[in-house]
Design a protein around this motif. Structure first.
Motif, PDB file in Angstrom:
ATOM      1  N   THR A  35       0.843  -1.192   0.000  1.00  0.00           N
ATOM      2  CA  THR A  35       0.000   0.000   0.000  1.00  0.00           C
ATOM      3  C   THR A  35       0.881   1.246   0.000  1.00  0.00           C
ATOM      4  OG1 THR A  35      -1.691  -1.156   1.298  1.00  0.00           O
ATOM      5  CG2 THR A  35      -1.839   1.243   1.222  1.00  0.00           C
ATOM      6  N   VAL A  36       0.552   2.198  -0.866  1.00  0.00           N
ATOM      7  CA  VAL A  36       1.228   3.494  -0.884  1.00  0.00           C
ATOM      8  C   VAL A  36       0.190   4.546  -0.524  1.00  0.00           C
ATOM      9  CG1 VAL A  36       2.559   5.156  -2.229  1.00  0.00           C
ATOM     10  CG2 VAL A  36       2.783   2.709  -2.699  1.00  0.00           C
ATOM     11  N   ILE A  37       0.487   5.340   0.497  1.00  0.00           N
ATOM     12  CA  ILE A  37      -0.450   6.363   0.951  1.00  0.00           C
ATOM     13  C   ILE A  37       0.073   7.749   0.578  1.00  0.00           C
ATOM     14  CG2 ILE A  37      -1.536   7.443   2.963  1.00  0.00           C
ATOM     15  CD1 ILE A  37      -1.532   4.738   4.336  1.00  0.00           C
ATOM     16  N   LEU A  38      -0.800   8.549  -0.016  1.00  0.00           N
ATOM     17  CA  LEU A  38      -0.491   9.954  -0.293  1.00  0.00           C
ATOM     18  C   LEU A  38      -1.109  10.784   0.821  1.00  0.00           C
ATOM     19  CD1 LEU A  38       0.796  11.864  -2.455  1.00  0.00           C
ATOM     20  CD2 LEU A  38      -1.547  12.227  -3.288  1.00  0.00           C
ATOM     21  N   ASN A  39      -0.275  11.479   1.570  1.00  0.00           N
ATOM     22  CA  ASN A  39      -0.717  12.233   2.740  1.00  0.00           C
ATOM     23  C   ASN A  39      -1.106  13.653   2.327  1.00  0.00           C
ATOM     24  OD1 ASN A  39      -1.046  13.551   5.181  1.00  0.00           O
ATOM     25  ND2 ASN A  39       0.746  12.635   6.140  1.00  0.00           N
ATOM     26  N   CYS A  40      -2.420  13.911   2.291  1.00  0.00           N
ATOM     27  CA  CYS A  40      -2.923  15.259   2.027  1.00  0.00           C
ATOM     28  C   CYS A  40      -3.782  15.715   3.200  1.00  0.00           C
ATOM     29  CB  CYS A  40      -3.719  15.293   0.718  1.00  0.00           C
ATOM     30  SG  CYS A  40      -4.238  16.975   0.241  1.00  0.00           S
ATOM     31  N   VAL A  41      -3.258  15.508   4.395  1.00  0.00           N
ATOM     32  CA  VAL A  41      -4.041  15.817   5.589  1.00  0.00           C
ATOM     33  C   VAL A  41      -3.651  17.158   6.197  1.00  0.00           C
ATOM     34  CG1 VAL A  41      -4.607  15.042   7.926  1.00  0.00           C
ATOM     35  CG2 VAL A  41      -4.476  13.387   6.073  1.00  0.00           C
ATOM     36  N   GLU A  42      -2.408  17.563   6.033  1.00  0.00           N
ATOM     37  CA  GLU A  42      -1.931  18.830   6.584  1.00  0.00           C
ATOM     38  C   GLU A  42      -2.238  18.924   8.067  1.00  0.00           C
ATOM     39  OE1 GLU A  42      -1.801  21.791   2.806  1.00  0.00           O
ATOM     40  OE2 GLU A  42      -3.757  21.404   3.651  1.00  0.00           O
ATOM     41  N   CYS A  43      -1.363  18.301   8.807  1.00  0.00           N
ATOM     42  CA  CYS A  43      -1.524  18.148  10.249  1.00  0.00           C
ATOM     43  C   CYS A  43      -1.783  19.474  10.966  1.00  0.00           C
ATOM     44  CB  CYS A  43      -0.237  17.519  10.784  1.00  0.00           C
ATOM     45  SG  CYS A  43      -0.502  16.318  12.073  1.00  0.00           S
ATOM     46  N   GLU A  44      -0.937  20.442  10.738  1.00  0.00           N
ATOM     47  CA  GLU A  44      -0.941  21.658  11.548  1.00  0.00           C
ATOM     48  C   GLU A  44      -2.041  22.654  11.137  1.00  0.00           C
ATOM     49  OE1 GLU A  44       1.314  22.721  13.962  1.00  0.00           O
ATOM     50  OE2 GLU A  44       3.143  21.568  13.689  1.00  0.00           O
ATOM     51  N   PRO A  45      -2.582  23.395  12.110  1.00  0.00           N
ATOM     52  CA  PRO A  45      -3.514  24.466  11.771  1.00  0.00           C
ATOM     53  C   PRO A  45      -2.860  25.515  10.868  1.00  0.00           C
ATOM     54  CG  PRO A  45      -3.564  24.004  14.124  1.00  0.00           C
ATOM     55  CD  PRO A  45      -2.402  23.239  13.558  1.00  0.00           C
ATOM     56  N   LEU A  46      -3.649  26.110   9.986  1.00  0.00           N
ATOM     57  CA  LEU A  46      -3.295  27.212   9.082  1.00  0.00           C
ATOM     58  C   LEU A  46      -2.558  26.783   7.815  1.00  0.00           C
ATOM     59  CD1 LEU A  46      -2.185  30.102  11.504  1.00  0.00           C
ATOM     60  CD2 LEU A  46      -4.481  29.429  10.806  1.00  0.00           C
ATOM     61  N   LEU A  47      -2.047  25.559   7.745  1.00  0.00           N
ATOM     62  CA  LEU A  47      -1.344  25.123   6.536  1.00  0.00           C
ATOM     63  C   LEU A  47      -2.350  24.795   5.430  1.00  0.00           C
ATOM     64  CD1 LEU A  47       0.921  24.957   8.634  1.00  0.00           C
ATOM     65  CD2 LEU A  47       1.765  22.933   7.443  1.00  0.00           C
ATOM     66  N   LYS A  48      -2.027  25.200   4.213  1.00  0.00           N
ATOM     67  CA  LYS A  48      -2.956  25.027   3.104  1.00  0.00           C
ATOM     68  C   LYS A  48      -2.307  24.468   1.847  1.00  0.00           C
ATOM     69  CE  LYS A  48      -5.446  29.099   4.794  1.00  0.00           C
ATOM     70  NZ  LYS A  48      -6.585  28.396   5.380  1.00  0.00           N
ATOM     71  N   LEU A  49      -0.983  24.385   1.798  1.00  0.00           N
ATOM     72  CA  LEU A  49      -0.289  24.150   0.539  1.00  0.00           C
ATOM     73  C   LEU A  49      -0.570  22.806  -0.105  1.00  0.00           C
ATOM     74  CD1 LEU A  49       3.426  23.251   1.227  1.00  0.00           C
ATOM     75  CD2 LEU A  49       1.861  23.735   3.084  1.00  0.00           C
ATOM     76  N   HIS A  50      -0.718  21.744   0.672  1.00  0.00           N
ATOM     77  CA  HIS A  50      -0.860  20.422   0.065  1.00  0.00           C
ATOM     78  C   HIS A  50      -2.215  20.249  -0.620  1.00  0.00           C
ATOM     79  CE1 HIS A  50       2.984  19.013   1.429  1.00  0.00           C
ATOM     80  NE2 HIS A  50       2.716  19.450   2.639  1.00  0.00           N
ATOM     81  N   ARG A  51      -3.277  20.710   0.037  1.00  0.00           N
ATOM     82  CA  ARG A  51      -4.591  20.612  -0.605  1.00  0.00           C
ATOM     83  C   ARG A  51      -4.638  21.495  -1.854  1.00  0.00           C
ATOM     84  NH1 ARG A  51      -7.810  24.127   3.977  1.00  0.00           N
ATOM     85  NH2 ARG A  51      -5.957  23.625   5.179  1.00  0.00           N
ATOM     86  N   GLN A  52      -3.977  22.660  -1.796  1.00  0.00           N
ATOM     87  CA  GLN A  52      -3.967  23.567  -2.945  1.00  0.00           C
ATOM     88  C   GLN A  52      -3.168  22.973  -4.101  1.00  0.00           C
ATOM     89  OE1 GLN A  52      -2.356  26.919  -0.747  1.00  0.00           O
ATOM     90  NE2 GLN A  52      -4.304  28.008  -0.849  1.00  0.00           N
ATOM     91  N   LEU A  53      -2.026  22.398  -3.787  1.00  0.00           N
ATOM     92  CA  LEU A  53      -1.190  21.806  -4.823  1.00  0.00           C
ATOM     93  C   LEU A  53      -1.892  20.621  -5.482  1.00  0.00           C
ATOM     94  CD1 LEU A  53       1.554  21.680  -6.292  1.00  0.00           C
ATOM     95  CD2 LEU A  53       2.369  20.209  -4.431  1.00  0.00           C
ATOM     96  N   LEU A  54      -2.531  19.773  -4.687  1.00  0.00           N
ATOM     97  CA  LEU A  54      -3.217  18.605  -5.241  1.00  0.00           C
ATOM     98  C   LEU A  54      -4.407  19.027  -6.093  1.00  0.00           C
ATOM     99  CD1 LEU A  54      -3.427  15.575  -5.505  1.00  0.00           C
ATOM    100  CD2 LEU A  54      -4.634  15.494  -3.311  1.00  0.00           C
ATOM    101  N   ALA A  55      -5.095  20.082  -5.705  1.00  0.00           N
ATOM    102  CA  ALA A  55      -6.216  20.574  -6.511  1.00  0.00           C
ATOM    103  C   ALA A  55      -5.729  21.168  -7.832  1.00  0.00           C
ATOM    104  CB  ALA A  55      -7.016  21.612  -5.730  1.00  0.00           C
TER     105      ALA A  55
END
Length: 441
Positions: A35-55
């Motif tokens: 299994t390979v997991i792509l982590n788009c959870v962004e643990c810390e409050p206020l972080l937005k970059l991973h969801r934005q990049l994936l979109a």
């Protein structure tokens, strides 16, 4: 593509974990994963970059994820993402019909959901043993930007020369932007306008696990955010501990309510970390049970115990990290042990990110930070030779030499290491074992 070829590309093009400690991506590549997991959870409050990049780059990132899965011989790939990231989930659902072995795992917006041990349990139901690694359960985890960088390396022959950073907090125009590696905080922050407070503090990374930098601090491969805050903000003050004072406070104030342990994200998964016992031992100077201190090794450092759970505002995380550092310096590593059963009440003990942000005094800063999908221009960079776990890279260039953006300027050292590439066109101003300084031409 074969694993060996993928490893070579990842090492040569300088790809490391872009969201945590900077673990070299090639070192995770194995045919043992199912299994390979792509982590788009962004643990810390206020972080937005991973969801934005994936979109913004859904097709290419999912394509690379599936190629990695195929290279590993894994049965499936899973995108772990918070259910509230609606725009990104919609983008994923549009492309996933073309990738039948990739699925979405929607998770609650709780902290620290981005911890790979927590996310693996959510996505697969598997518990990583205390002291173990994800591959022990046949899982590999990469975050979104790491996968994006891998796509650029494999398909476009582009090395890692910039970092996507959310610039938020007390700033005119919060945004997310690509920043050349080695750019100073002062220059990066200027991309978002001017700070709205005098003499601000700069929290690097995140409010829970980050640290306070200065205007001269530089952006590296692991810089996810620059959070601009007043110097007297509770998040900033909480990162400046006098450990002697904190130990005395533990002795005088800890009431052994065990809320720190009850809400510990690793403890509820059966890991033998119990912050309240460490606080008790410190308070009473009790060393009769050494396992209490040795179990500090199993702490993830998420900070829930210290910044959310403790009703006395004590510092169990900081005290635990002090013990953990001492164990490390003494050569004591965490042993792999069996986990206890996952607590039935685990679901009820999840910490909602929005409540966490409110308690930290950050709710008012949780505003839009639009993604500007371009790389800013800078005329001066200080590129560290160690932006990853493992041995620092070895400089290849000399003072006075002209260099180009994307040029390899440091070779991977023996052992765990990756190459480093120049982030701008310019002339090498100085070279040391620690950094290469380049001034734009």
């Amino acid at each position: 593509m074969q694993i060996d070829e993928l490893k070579k590309i990842a090492r040569e093009y300088g790809i490391v974990g872009a969201g945590g400690a900077g673990f070299p991506a090639y070192a995770k590549m194995t045919d043992k994963a199912d299994t390979v997991i792509l982590n788009c959870v962004e643990c810390e409050p206020l972080l937005k970059l991973h969801r934005q990049l994936l979109a913004a780059h859904t097709d290419t990132i999912v394509q690379m994820l599936d190629e990695v899965r195929e290279a590993f011989g894994a049965k499936e790939a899973v995108v772990g993402i918070k259910s509230e990231y609606v725009t990104t989930i919609e983008a994923l659902k549009e492309v996933l019909p073309d990738f039948p072995k990739v699925r979405i795992c929607e998770v609650k917006a709780s902290y620290p959901m981005g911890d790979e041990v927590v996310l693996i349990y959510e996505a697969t139901g598997r518990v990583i043993k205390p002291g173990g690694l994800p591959i022990d359960e046949n899982v590999v985890v990469y975050n979104v930007e790491t996968m994006y960088n891998l796509y650029r390396a494999v398909h476009m022959q582009i090395p890692v020369t910039n970092k996507i950073v959310s610039i938020v907090g007390e700033i005119d125009h919060p945004l997310t932007v690509r920043v050349p590696l080695g750019t100073t905080v002062k220059e990066a922050v200027a991309l978002a306008g001017k700070p709205t407070v005098e003499d601000p503090a700069y929290v690097m990374g995140g409010p829970m696990m980050g640290w306070v930098g200065t205007e001269r601090t530089v952006v590296t491969k692991t810089t996810n955010a620059i959070i601009i805050l007043p110097k007297d903000h509770k998040v900033v003050m909480g990162m400046k501990h006098n450990m002697e004072v904190e130990r005395r406070r533990a002795s005088s104030s800890c009431c052994q309510c065990r809320t720190c342990t009850d809400l510990c994200s690793r403890h509820v998964l059966g890991h033998p970390i119990e912050p309240h016992k460490i606080m008790r031992a410190v308070a009473n100077q009790d060393t009769s049970d050494l396992s209490v201190f040795i179990n500090a090794n199993y702490c993830s450092g998420c900070g829930i115990c210290e910044k959310y759970a403790c009703p006395q505002s004590l510092s169990p995380k900081s005290i635990i990290q002090e013990f953990k550092a001492g164990l490390r310096s003494a050569g004591i590593r965490p042993e792999k042990v069996d986990a206890a059963p996952v607590l039935e009440e685990r679901e009820l003990r999840k910490v909602p990110v929005h409540r966490l942000a409110a308690k930290l005094g950050l709710a008012s800063y949780d505003v839009a930070a639009p993604f500007e999908d371009t790389t800013s221009v800078t005329g001066y960079v200080k590129i560290p030779m160690s932006m990853h776990i493992g041995a620092p890279a070895i400089p290849l260039v000399k003072q006075g030499e002209k260099v180009l953006k994307g040029q390899k300027i440091a070779e991977a050292a023996e052992g765990l290491s990756v190459c480093i590439h120049c982030s701008i066109d310019g002339v090498v101003e100085s070279v040391t074992e620690k950094e290469i300084v380049v001034r734009g031409s």
